[in-house]
Design a protein around this motif. Structure first.
Motif, short mmCIF file in Angstrom:
data_model
loop_
_atom_site.label_atom_id
_atom_site.label_comp_id
_atom_site.label_asym_id
_atom_site.label_seq_id
_atom_site.Cartn_x
_atom_site.Cartn_y
_atom_site.Cartn_z
N LEU A 36 0.82 -1.21 0.00
CA LEU A 36 0.00 0.00 0.00
C LEU A 36 0.86 1.26 0.00
O LEU A 36 0.52 2.25 -0.65
N ARG A 37 1.97 1.23 0.71
CA ARG A 37 2.86 2.40 0.73
C ARG A 37 3.53 2.61 -0.63
O ARG A 37 3.74 3.74 -1.06
N ILE A 38 3.88 1.52 -1.32
CA ILE A 38 4.45 1.64 -2.67
C ILE A 38 3.41 2.23 -3.63
O ILE A 38 3.74 3.11 -4.44
N LEU A 39 2.17 1.76 -3.54
CA LEU A 39 1.11 2.33 -4.37
C LEU A 39 0.91 3.81 -4.08
O LEU A 39 0.70 4.61 -4.99
N ASN A 40 0.99 4.20 -2.81
CA ASN A 40 0.87 5.61 -2.44
C ASN A 40 2.01 6.43 -3.04
O ASN A 40 1.80 7.53 -3.54
N PHE A 41 3.22 5.87 -3.03
CA PHE A 41 4.36 6.56 -3.63
C PHE A 41 4.14 6.74 -5.14
O PHE A 41 4.40 7.81 -5.69
N ILE A 42 3.66 5.68 -5.78
CA ILE A 42 3.38 5.76 -7.22
C ILE A 42 2.32 6.81 -7.50
O ILE A 42 2.44 7.61 -8.43
N GLN A 43 1.28 6.83 -6.68
CA GLN A 43 0.20 7.81 -6.86
C GLN A 43 0.73 9.24 -6.75
O GLN A 43 0.34 10.12 -7.52
N ASN A 44 1.65 9.47 -5.83
CA ASN A 44 2.17 10.82 -5.62
C ASN A 44 3.25 11.24 -6.61
O ASN A 44 3.47 12.43 -6.80
N ASN A 45 3.92 10.28 -7.24
CA ASN A 45 5.08 10.63 -8.05
C ASN A 45 4.98 10.29 -9.53
O ASN A 45 5.90 10.62 -10.28
N VAL A 46 3.93 9.65 -9.96
CA VAL A 46 3.75 9.36 -11.39
C VAL A 46 2.69 10.34 -11.91
O VAL A 46 1.56 10.32 -11.46
N PRO A 47 3.06 11.18 -12.86
CA PRO A 47 2.14 12.23 -13.31
C PRO A 47 1.10 11.76 -14.33
O PRO A 47 0.91 12.38 -15.37
N VAL A 48 0.42 10.67 -14.04
CA VAL A 48 -0.65 10.17 -14.91
C VAL A 48 -1.95 10.31 -14.12
O VAL A 48 -2.18 9.56 -13.17
#
Length: 103
Positions: A36-48
């Protein structure tokens, strides 16, 4: 409304019933939280924007976020301390594995 809580509880119950060991519960708990923390990081740092909306809608930030969103007061404090204790046990397991692999 309670989908995230239900999914996490079901996943942990499946692990408990399938493996029946406390260490399996601790590992599953840590795996789910780290995922879940990795998904949160992806959500915050991938501009899609579509990906951000998808992750933001269907996944909580962490197990701690789920605990804090559904409880409050002394119950929240007790559950968060249990959360920290489970992570301390996980750290102990990881250190033990690291030390035994070293030999």
């Amino acid at each position: 409304m309670y989908v995230d809580l239900v999914v996490i509880v079901i996943l942990l119950l499946v692990v408990i019933f399938c493996f029946r060991r406390f260490s399996s519960f601790v590992y599953a708990f840590a795996i789910i939280d780290i995922f879940l923390r990795i998904l949160n990081f992806i959500q915050n740092n991938v501009p899609v924007p579509e990906l951000q909306a998808l992750i933001g809608k269907y996944f909580p930030n962490s197990i701690e976020a789920v605990i804090c969103s559904y409880t409050s007061g002394i119950i929240e404090t007790i559950i968060l301390w249990a959360y920290v204790i489970v992570y301390a046990i996980f750290l102990g397991y990881i250190v033990r594995i690291f030390i035994h692999k070293k030999k």
